[in-house]
Design a protein around this motif. Structure first.
Motif, PDB file in Angstrom:
ATOM      1  N   HIS A  28      51.010  31.290  33.875  1.00  0.00           N
ATOM      2  CA  HIS A  28      49.845  31.769  33.122  1.00  0.00           C
ATOM      3  C   HIS A  28      49.379  30.733  32.114  1.00  0.00           C
ATOM      4  O   HIS A  28      48.181  30.422  32.024  1.00  0.00           O
ATOM      5  CB  HIS A  28      50.197  33.079  32.411  1.00  0.00           C
ATOM      6  N   ASP A  53      36.886  33.554  42.216  1.00  0.00           N
ATOM      7  CA  ASP A  53      38.327  33.767  42.155  1.00  0.00           C
ATOM      8  C   ASP A  53      39.024  33.119  43.342  1.00  0.00           C
ATOM      9  O   ASP A  53      40.094  32.519  43.203  1.00  0.00           O
ATOM     10  CB  ASP A  53      38.645  35.267  42.138  1.00  0.00           C
ATOM     11  N   LEU A  57      41.912  30.450  42.921  1.00  0.00           N
ATOM     12  CA  LEU A  57      43.244  30.753  43.468  1.00  0.00           C
ATOM     13  C   LEU A  57      43.722  29.620  44.363  1.00  0.00           C
ATOM     14  O   LEU A  57      44.904  29.249  44.342  1.00  0.00           O
ATOM     15  CB  LEU A  57      43.197  32.064  44.260  1.00  0.00           C
ATOM     16  N   SER A  63      49.137  33.511  41.919  1.00  0.00           N
ATOM     17  CA  SER A  63      48.765  34.863  42.342  1.00  0.00           C
ATOM     18  C   SER A  63      47.482  35.303  41.648  1.00  0.00           C
ATOM     19  O   SER A  63      47.090  34.757  40.615  1.00  0.00           O
ATOM     20  CB  SER A  63      49.884  35.842  42.002  1.00  0.00           C
ATOM     21  N   ARG A  64      46.834  36.299  42.231  1.00  0.00           N
ATOM     22  CA  ARG A  64      45.623  36.837  41.616  1.00  0.00           C
ATOM     23  C   ARG A  64      45.921  37.410  40.226  1.00  0.00           C
ATOM     24  O   ARG A  64      45.093  37.321  39.316  1.00  0.00           O
ATOM     25  CB  ARG A  64      45.026  37.925  42.518  1.00  0.00           C
ATOM     26  N   THR A  65      47.107  37.976  40.057  1.00  0.00           N
ATOM     27  CA  THR A  65      47.487  38.531  38.753  1.00  0.00           C
ATOM     28  C   THR A  65      47.533  37.444  37.687  1.00  0.00           C
ATOM     29  O   THR A  65      47.032  37.632  36.569  1.00  0.00           O
ATOM     30  CB  THR A  65      48.863  39.221  38.848  1.00  0.00           C
ATOM     31  N   VAL A  66      48.129  36.306  38.012  1.00  0.00           N
ATOM     32  CA  VAL A  66      48.223  35.197  37.054  1.00  0.00           C
ATOM     33  C   VAL A  66      46.831  34.697  36.686  1.00  0.00           C
ATOM     34  O   VAL A  66      46.517  34.478  35.508  1.00  0.00           O
ATOM     35  CB  VAL A  66      49.065  34.044  37.635  1.00  0.00           C
ATOM     36  N   ARG A  68      43.925  36.324  36.910  1.00  0.00           N
ATOM     37  CA  ARG A  68      43.188  37.340  36.150  1.00  0.00           C
ATOM     38  C   ARG A  68      43.645  37.381  34.696  1.00  0.00           C
ATOM     39  O   ARG A  68      42.832  37.553  33.780  1.00  0.00           O
ATOM     40  CB  ARG A  68      43.395  38.718  36.804  1.00  0.00           C
ATOM     41  N   GLU A  69      44.953  37.236  34.466  1.00  0.00           N
ATOM     42  CA  GLU A  69      45.458  37.232  33.090  1.00  0.00           C
ATOM     43  C   GLU A  69      44.926  36.034  32.311  1.00  0.00           C
ATOM     44  O   GLU A  69      44.585  36.147  31.128  1.00  0.00           O
ATOM     45  CB  GLU A  69      46.988  37.238  33.087  1.00  0.00           C
ATOM     46  N   LYS A  72      41.327  36.780  31.484  1.00  0.00           N
ATOM     47  CA  LYS A  72      41.248  37.783  30.414  1.00  0.00           C
ATOM     48  C   LYS A  72      41.533  37.142  29.057  1.00  0.00           C
ATOM     49  O   LYS A  72      40.905  37.482  28.047  1.00  0.00           O
ATOM     50  CB  LYS A  72      42.260  38.905  30.671  1.00  0.00           C
TER      51      LYS A  72
END
Length: 251
Positions: A28, A53, A57, A63-66, A68-69, A72
């Motif tokens: 992150h 995205d 990526l 990952s998409r989670t990383v 997106r964080e 954000k």
């Protein structure tokens, strides 16, 4: 458009190390750092739309989670804004949170211009002059002696990092001696400014500049110990102004 890659040891690493914090090295923080530097450095100008995205990526291989964080976090710092059917837009610099430690570090990573350095010095003057004056009126005997000792220790440092740490400790002590909890909180900006400025210039390799810097800090310490608020203000302004001049000459 090519994203800048983080150097093995970034200015953010130095800032965290000098300030006594452990640099974050997870995925992150790596994605956040590279995107932040790219935005501040103009790879993604104000008003531009970030890549999709899917493209990001692929570039970062996370990952998409990383991702997106990281996005954000940038949004929380006032740097980007996501809108449906438009994408993620880079916001105007006036919206960016310049008090944020990451945003400040990204400016120093990309090389701050003269206007940015002057603005930083001006906000320091607005905060630290009053902090020094309050310290002169409210300091304890222990805090006064700590400032005298810190100024002396500054003159005995032998590396730029040790000098920066001692300088930081001096200004932290002034903020604490002001006995104003808001002043101490605002001093976080001062901490960031001091440690980040280390990436541009340190007086330790110039005996004349080093002697002048130590003398200037001693003047602040002596004024605070003597309870002379006006002299503390004048002495603090001189330290900030001299630091700015040194940074300008080093650019």
């Amino acid at each position: 458009m090519t994203l800048r890659t983080a150097r093995p040891r970034t200015s953010g690493d130095l800032i965290a190390s000098i300030a006594g914090r452990v640099p974050m090295r997870n995925l992150h923080s790596q994605v956040l750092w590279q995107l932040g530097v790219a935005i501040v450095g103009g790879d993604f100008p104000e008003g531009s739309i970030l890549p999709s995205d899917a493209e990001l990526l692929q570039r970062f291989a996370v990952s998409r989670t990383v991702l997106r964080e990281a996005l954000k976090t940038l949004a929380a710092k006032g740097m980007i804004e996501a809108r449906a059917r438009i994408g993620t837009r880079v916001l105007p610099r006036a919206r960016w949170n310049l008090f944020d430690s990451d945003v400040l570090a990204w400016h120093f990573e990309t090389g701050p211009d003269e206007a940015f350095l002057r603005s930083l010095a001006e906000i320091r003057i607005g905060v630290e002059l009053e902090s020094a004056a309050l310290a002169a009126l409210r300091r304890t005997d222990e805090q006064a002696q700590a400032l005298i000792d810190c100024a002396r220790a500054m003159g005995e440092t032998t590396t730029p990092e040790d000098f920066a740490r001692t300088d930081l400790e001096f200004h932290r002590t002034v903020a604490q001696a002001s006995a104003n909890p808001f002043m101490a909180s605002i001093s976080t900006l001062v901490e960031l400014a001091l440690t980040a400025a280390f990436t541009i210039s340190s007086p330790i390799k110039d005996p004349t500049a080093m002697a002048a810097t130590v003398k200037a800090h001693s003047r602040i310490a002596q004024a605070i110990q003597a309870g002379d608020a006006e002299e503390a203000r004048v002495a603090m302004k001189a330290v900030i102004s001299e630091g700015l001049d040194r940074q300008m000459k080093a650019r």
